[in-house]
Design a protein around this motif. Structure first.
Motif, mmCIF file in Angstrom:
data_model
loop_
_atom_site.group_PDB
_atom_site.id
_atom_site.type_symbol
_atom_site.label_atom_id
_atom_site.label_comp_id
_atom_site.label_asym_id
_atom_site.label_seq_id
_atom_site.Cartn_x
_atom_site.Cartn_y
_atom_site.Cartn_z
ATOM 1 N N GLY A 27 0.820 -1.215 0.000
ATOM 2 C CA GLY A 27 0.000 0.000 0.000
ATOM 3 C C GLY A 27 0.846 1.252 0.000
ATOM 4 N N SER A 28 1.889 1.258 0.795
ATOM 5 C CA SER A 28 2.772 2.420 0.855
ATOM 6 C C SER A 28 3.491 2.638 -0.475
ATOM 7 C CB SER A 28 3.794 2.226 1.974
ATOM 8 O OG SER A 28 4.752 3.236 1.964
ATOM 9 N N VAL A 33 4.022 5.745 -5.646
ATOM 10 C CA VAL A 33 4.060 5.852 -7.105
ATOM 11 C C VAL A 33 2.904 6.717 -7.610
ATOM 12 C CG1 VAL A 33 3.791 4.544 -9.250
ATOM 13 C CG2 VAL A 33 5.327 3.711 -7.480
ATOM 14 N N LEU A 34 1.721 6.539 -7.044
ATOM 15 C CA LEU A 34 0.562 7.325 -7.474
ATOM 16 C C LEU A 34 0.721 8.811 -7.145
ATOM 17 C CD1 LEU A 34 -2.370 4.934 -6.554
ATOM 18 C CD2 LEU A 34 -1.520 5.499 -8.834
ATOM 19 N N ALA A 35 1.524 9.105 -6.140
ATOM 20 C CA ALA A 35 1.763 10.503 -5.781
ATOM 21 C C ALA A 35 2.852 11.131 -6.642
ATOM 22 C CB ALA A 35 2.145 10.609 -4.313
ATOM 23 N N GLY A 36 3.403 10.377 -7.566
ATOM 24 C CA GLY A 36 4.402 10.919 -8.480
ATOM 25 C C GLY A 36 5.830 10.550 -8.132
ATOM 26 N N GLY A 41 11.977 4.994 -5.192
ATOM 27 C CA GLY A 41 11.474 5.615 -3.973
ATOM 28 C C GLY A 41 10.328 4.831 -3.367
ATOM 29 N N ALA A 42 9.503 4.235 -4.223
ATOM 30 C CA ALA A 42 8.398 3.414 -3.739
ATOM 31 C C ALA A 42 8.904 2.169 -3.020
ATOM 32 C CB ALA A 42 7.497 3.018 -4.899
ATOM 33 N N VAL A 43 9.975 1.580 -3.543
ATOM 34 C CA VAL A 43 10.563 0.406 -2.889
ATOM 35 C C VAL A 43 11.128 0.785 -1.529
ATOM 36 C CG1 VAL A 43 12.425 -1.302 -3.025
ATOM 37 C CG2 VAL A 43 11.018 -0.837 -5.034
ATOM 38 N N LEU A 44 11.802 1.917 -1.467
ATOM 39 C CA LEU A 44 12.346 2.372 -0.184
ATOM 40 C C LEU A 44 11.228 2.694 0.809
ATOM 41 C CD1 LEU A 44 15.293 4.644 -1.345
ATOM 42 C CD2 LEU A 44 15.437 2.422 -0.222
#
Length: 62
Positions: A27-28, A33-36, A41-44
């Protein structure tokens, strides 16, 4: 060598805590990713969320 009562690999409590951690991480990462944000960064963000969620759920699930 046939064990009639094999022990489970993980306890039910451990499996639930890890599952909730994985769901929190996914979810995080998706929200990042949806926030741009970038995929890296999404993986972190997902990794940090997983660690925090596992600690949190370990503390509150008896």
């Amino acid at each position: 060598m046939n064990n009639p009562n094999p022990q489970p690999l993980l306890s039910l409590r451990t499996a639930i805590i890890l599952l909730l951690g994985i769901l929190t991480a996914v979810g995080s990462g998706a929200l990042t990713v949806l926030a741009g944000g970038s995929p890296a960064g999404a993986v972190l963000a997902g990794g940090a969320a997983f660690a925090g969620a596992v600690l949190f759920f370990h503390a509150i699930i008896a």
